[in-house]
Design a protein around this motif. Structure first.
Motif, PDB file in Angstrom:
ATOM      1  N   LEU A   1      46.287  66.162  27.998  1.00 39.95           N
ATOM      2  CA  LEU A   1      45.365  65.088  27.977  1.00 39.95           C
ATOM      3  C   LEU A   1      44.056  65.448  27.257  1.00 39.95           C
ATOM      4  CD1 LEU A   1      46.253  63.334  31.227  1.00 39.95           C
ATOM      5  CD2 LEU A   1      46.612  62.393  29.120  1.00 39.95           C
ATOM      6  N   ARG A   2      43.330  66.723  27.801  1.00 39.85           N
ATOM      7  CA  ARG A   2      42.301  67.101  27.161  1.00 39.85           C
ATOM      8  C   ARG A   2      42.325  67.252  25.737  1.00 39.85           C
ATOM      9  NH1 ARG A   2      39.494  71.924  29.781  1.00 39.85           N
ATOM     10  NH2 ARG A   2      37.944  71.451  28.431  1.00 39.85           N
ATOM     11  N   ALA A   3      43.166  67.873  25.316  1.00 41.47           N
ATOM     12  CA  ALA A   3      43.448  68.245  23.800  1.00 41.47           C
ATOM     13  C   ALA A   3      43.924  66.795  22.980  1.00 41.47           C
ATOM     14  CB  ALA A   3      44.511  69.226  23.594  1.00 41.47           C
ATOM     15  N   GLY A   4      44.414  66.044  23.414  1.00 36.47           N
ATOM     16  CA  GLY A   4      44.813  64.583  23.002  1.00 36.47           C
ATOM     17  C   GLY A   4      45.639  64.901  21.770  1.00 36.47           C
ATOM     18  N   GLY A   5      45.697  64.391  20.782  1.00 42.57           N
ATOM     19  CA  GLY A   5      46.250  64.639  19.643  1.00 42.57           C
ATOM     20  C   GLY A   5      46.241  66.026  19.051  1.00 42.57           C
ATOM     21  N   ASP A   6      45.481  66.748  19.379  1.00 44.21           N
ATOM     22  CA  ASP A   6      45.520  68.201  18.935  1.00 44.21           C
ATOM     23  C   ASP A   6      46.237  69.284  19.570  1.00 44.21           C
ATOM     24  OD1 ASP A   6      43.457  67.623  17.137  1.00 44.21           O
ATOM     25  OD2 ASP A   6      41.894  67.744  18.517  1.00 44.21           O
ATOM     26  N   ALA A   7      47.392  68.837  20.494  1.00 45.83           N
ATOM     27  CA  ALA A   7      48.258  69.629  21.177  1.00 45.83           C
ATOM     28  C   ALA A   7      49.638  68.993  21.234  1.00 45.83           C
ATOM     29  CB  ALA A   7      47.680  69.815  22.490  1.00 45.83           C
TER      30      ALA A   7
END
Length: 90
Positions: free
Chosen positions: A59-65
């Motif tokens: 959730l913290r990384a969003g679309g970056d993970a």
């Protein structure tokens, strides 16, 4: 690593693709292995202490993970994301 739990071979593992903006994940949490991609992204394998930990990271990384490979350890992340989206839609 000084985090004894990270060396526990009985913990499930998850492999994540991390965009350059999410490199903080490997800086903050112990990874078993990392491989840098030609575009600067990383593919890293982590011990999963709990589904809740994995959900928070995703959730913290969003679309970056995103989870790659065997996604069994990350089954709760999609449900958490749906719950959050439902709250915003209300």
């Amino acid at each position: 690593t000084s985090l004894g739990w990270a060396n526990d071979p009985t913990l499930p593992r998850v492999t994540l693709w991390l965009a350059p903006a999410a490199r903080w994940v490997v800086e903050r949490y112990p990874a078993d292995a990392t491989a840098e991609q030609s575009d600067g992204a990383l593919v890293a394998t982590f011990p999963v202490l709990s589904d809740r930990w994995l959900d928070r990271v995703l959730l913290r990384a969003g679309g970056d993970a995103r989870i790659v490979g065997d996604a069994a350890a990350g089954g709760g992340a999609a449900a958490v994301a749906r719950d959050l989206l439902d709250r915003y839609d209300r």
